[in-house]
Design a protein around this motif. Structure first.
Motif, mmCIF file in Angstrom:
data_model
loop_
_atom_site.group_PDB
_atom_site.id
_atom_site.type_symbol
_atom_site.label_atom_id
_atom_site.label_comp_id
_atom_site.label_asym_id
_atom_site.label_seq_id
_atom_site.Cartn_x
_atom_site.Cartn_y
_atom_site.Cartn_z
ATOM 1 N N LYS A 34 -0.027 11.238 9.809
ATOM 2 C CA LYS A 34 0.044 12.292 8.797
ATOM 3 C C LYS A 34 -1.286 13.019 8.614
ATOM 4 N N TYR A 35 -2.388 12.265 8.594
ATOM 5 C CA TYR A 35 -3.646 12.821 8.121
ATOM 6 C C TYR A 35 -4.797 12.753 9.127
ATOM 7 N N GLN B 197 0.836 -1.191 0.000
ATOM 8 C CA GLN B 197 0.000 0.000 0.000
ATOM 9 C C GLN B 197 0.878 1.250 0.000
ATOM 10 N N PRO B 198 1.195 1.798 -1.160
ATOM 11 C CA PRO B 198 1.997 3.026 -1.214
ATOM 12 C C PRO B 198 1.186 4.231 -0.755
ATOM 13 N N ASP B 199 1.876 5.315 -0.418
ATOM 14 C CA ASP B 199 1.195 6.548 -0.054
ATOM 15 C C ASP B 199 0.415 7.064 -1.267
ATOM 16 N N PHE B 200 -0.664 7.815 -0.988
ATOM 17 C CA PHE B 200 -1.459 8.285 -2.119
ATOM 18 C C PHE B 200 -0.824 9.517 -2.751
ATOM 19 N N ASP C 91 -7.049 12.931 -6.371
ATOM 20 C CA ASP C 91 -6.222 12.071 -5.526
ATOM 21 C C ASP C 91 -6.217 10.665 -6.099
ATOM 22 N N GLN D 115 -2.666 13.018 14.272
ATOM 23 C CA GLN D 115 -1.579 13.948 13.909
ATOM 24 C C GLN D 115 -1.413 15.047 14.942
ATOM 25 N N LYS E 93 -5.245 6.646 -5.029
ATOM 26 C CA LYS E 93 -4.866 5.661 -4.018
ATOM 27 C C LYS E 93 -4.742 4.303 -4.684
ATOM 28 N N MET F 101 -7.903 3.398 3.995
ATOM 29 C CA MET F 101 -6.747 2.691 3.437
ATOM 30 C C MET F 101 -7.099 2.124 2.070
ATOM 31 N N GLU G 177 0.980 4.910 10.287
ATOM 32 C CA GLU G 177 1.740 5.848 9.461
ATOM 33 C C GLU G 177 0.839 6.890 8.812
ATOM 34 N N LEU G 178 -0.336 6.459 8.352
ATOM 35 C CA LEU G 178 -1.266 7.378 7.701
ATOM 36 C C LEU G 178 -1.955 8.291 8.705
#
Length: 667
Positions: free
Chosen positions: A592-593, A375-378, A391, A597, A393, A639, A588-589
């Protein structure tokens, strides 16, 4: 004298009885599997047994224990599967009349196989109870002896001889994984192992689609299960046996369940790595290790019992190519493997099954925390000089074999003048093994449904059992979806709701009260709503800053934070995180979002203090709620794996129902 138990001594006697008639299957060391399964892997390949399954051990053990007078009258059973084949074979080699009652829709191949071994095959009602009524009627008329496939203690003793061979070949085995259907196999194996060396761990594995022993273990009493369609049809059983259940409760250390996707992947692994043809029912132990529901040490010696290999060669071929559903896709669309299925918004909407979405997303979380997801970052592309952006994903589900890319276009304020919405979602589904584009669908429903499922799953596993009042903050589409999903997993006596717009709030209360039949009460302030609640769900756009304050929360409240999905957005006061048990969909997500956060950026918590990702709790790797007083937070930013599993489920449902338009892009 009628037996009332099975003992180690019974199993040793059974081994002597059946030795001349069976194959002593080897114990195979499968080094190639060690890395993927996380232990030293040994397999007991009972598909190499005569009749292709372990069942012959139990059938012979029972029949050879009969008196000559009983043998002269004959035996009878009801089974269209491996047990029926075993009884037919045993009857042939021992010169005993065998009668097998099978469902009237049993494939001719199985019927002919039994008849070729001299058995009398009677086609009867599909219903289990009706077939056993017929068995007892035949016993009454002819004096046959019943050879039950799992409730007979002599049958259990025969199955237990597998354990004696494992212990002879690997005396220092530490864990043995055994499939559970009716329970006769694991009853015999666990008795032999625990009465020889109680330190050896015995784990039973059931398919999630039919798991009465798992449910019974969870509930502390015999529990009936709903049997759904499963690849592991040889394990289909809805009720724990009267005789097997007490043995399993006494000797089996753990009972776990595995998904259809995990079973399918396990069949492929056994074929590719062990070079053995095993039917899905046989592979659930491998599935349990591969999916992470059973944890082991890298140096732990683990034996997996592969019970049988009687499966159609056509189905084996389909699985080895990649998926039963993908093979079905090729048949349905007729003509070209390069055809792509197109699904519009209405077609996708008609396929939405909230229960299926809940199941898919839960499996997706488990896959993510089992290392089965890429699952890479968007990526976000903004249109200069405007608020419009698109965007992207993407995610890969290794277990399911699919890759998805979802594009979300938003902020196109001039679109209504062109007859277009301001925001649009589109999803592409690719076959991971070939890169073929299998489906393009409108994504309008996808994000909303999988987000609702995420919130509901957290309520199911983290909210207090006695939670009575549900609070919804917000009155938009996601607020509606959250309510629909959450009441699928929990019952609430009251729902309270608050929204900044009184008009939208009134409309929400009116519509959702009528739809759900629940007592939905609107609140004048967010504080009033939150103070009343045991579960708080925030579904706003998160542009106004924190809405929920720490001082308003009751002890034991569970919070579902949905709205914050970009840097700067916030729905929860950051200080709530200080004393709470924090669970993220993806740490991790969320750092950030998500709402997390702010707590991290302000130094209220560190990333290391985040308790778990939700998939870790579902897999049993981390604890869920541990006290009635603790406040729990589920922070979800969404996700790609949620999209992937949901889209794959909808695609397969479209194939099943014949929806969509095939289109060939690459002619």
């Amino acid at each position: 004298m009628e037996k009332t138990a099975v003992t180690l001594e019974d199993i040793k006697k059974a081994a002597v009885r059946i030795r001349p008639y069976i194959c002593r299957t080897p114990l195979l060391r499968e080094i190639k599997m060690d890395g993927a399964l996380g232990c030293q892997v040994y397999v007991k390949p009972e598909m190499l047994q005569v009749t292709g399954a372990f069942k012959i051990r139990g059938a012979l053990s029972k029949i050879l224990s009969l008196t000559q007078a009983e043998r002269d009258k004959g035996i009878i059973t009801s089974s269209s599967g491996n047990h029926g084949q075993a009884c037919a074979y045993a009857g042939k080699v021992l010169g005993i009349h065998a009668t097998v009652i099978v469902p009237e829709d049993t494939p001719k191949l199985k019927v002919n196989n039994a008849r070729s071994m001299g058995a009398e095959v009677i086609l009867w009602d599909r219903a289990y109870t009706e077939r056993w009524k017929k068995v007892h009627a035949e016993v009454e008329e002819h004096g046959y002896t019943i050879v039950h496939n799992y409730e007979d203690f002599d049958v259990m003793a025969g199955q237990g001889t597998i354990a004696l061979e494992i212990l002879e070949d690997l005396a220092d085995v530490e864990t043995v994984l055994v499939p559970i259907g009716g329970g006769g196999l694991i009853s015999g194996i666990s008795t032999a192992i625990k009465e020889t060396n109680p330190a050896i761990r015995v784990i039973g594995v059931q398919a999630e689609a039919c798991c009465p022993y798992y449910l019974s273990r969870q509930n502390g009493e015999r529990t009936k299960a709903t049997v759904k369609q499963t690849l592991a049809d040889g394990l289909a059983c809805d009720w724990p046996g009267n005789n097997t259940y007490p043995i399993i409760e006494k000797y089996v250390d753990e009972i776990v369940i595995v998904s259809e996707e995990a079973i399918e992947e396990a069949v492929r692994m056994v074929a590719n790595d062990a070079k053995l043809v095993a039917e899905p029912s046989a592979c659930v132990g491998i599935a349990a290790l591969q999916s992470g529901v059973v944890t082991t040490r890298a140096d732990e010696k683990v034996c997996v019992v592969l019970t049988s290999g009687n499966w159609g060669i056509d189905m084996i071929g389909r699985l080895l190519k990649g998926s039963v559903w993908r093979a079905f896709f090729n048949e349905t669309l007729k003509g070209s493997n390069m055809k792509t299925l197109l699904l519009n918004k209405d077609e996708v909407g008609s396929l939405i099954d909230l229960d299926a979405v809940l199941e898919a997303v839960e499996n997706g979380y488990k896959a993510f925390n089992s290392g089965k997801v890429v699952q890479p970052d968007f990526m976000s592309i903004e249109l200069p000089g405007s608020h419009a952006c698109i965007d992207f994903k993407g995610g890969l589900d290794l277990a399911g074999g699919y890759i998805t890319i979802k594009s979300s276009a938003g902020g196109y304020k001039g679109n209504p003048e062109l007859g277009l919405p301001t925001g649009m979602n589109t999803v592409m589904l690719f076959e991971a093994s070939t890169g073929a584009l299998r489906c393009v669908m409108d994504g309008t429903w996808i994000t909303g449904c999988r987000t609702a499922a995420a919130g509901a799953i957290s309520v199911k596993y983290l909210a207090r059992e006695d939670a009575k009042t549900l609070c919804i903050i917000g009155a938009g589409n996601q607020a509606r979806r959250q309510l629909r999903a959450i009441i699928r997993v929990r019952d609430f006596s009251e729902v309270v709701v608050w929204n900044a717009s009184p008009g939208a709030l009134d409309e929400y209360v009116r519509e959702m009260s009528a739809e759900t039949g629940l007592d939905i009460r609107k609140c004048e302030t967010a504080e009033e709503a939150v103070r009343a609640a045991d579960v708080v769900v925030t579904t706003t756009r998160a542009h106004r800053g924190p809405i929920v304050q720490k001082a308003w929360l009751k002890p034991g409240t569970h919070i579902v934070a949905i709205g914050s999905d970009m840097p700067g957005k916030q729905e929860l006061g950051a200080d709530i995180f200080k004393e709470a048990k924090v669970v993220n969909d993806a740490v991790e997500l969320c750092i950030k979002y998500g709402d997390t956060q702010h707590a991290v950026n302000e130094g209220i918590i560190t990333p290391e203090e985040i308790h778990a990702e939700i998939g870790e709790i579902l897999l049993g790797k981390k604890a869920g709620r541990e006290s009635q007083e603790e406040i729990t937070i589920f922070d979800s930013v969404g996700m790609a794996i949620q999209d992937t599993v949901t889209v794959a489920m909808l695609y397969e449902a479209a194939l099943d129902k014949g929806l969509g338009t095939p289109y060939e892009f690459f002619k």
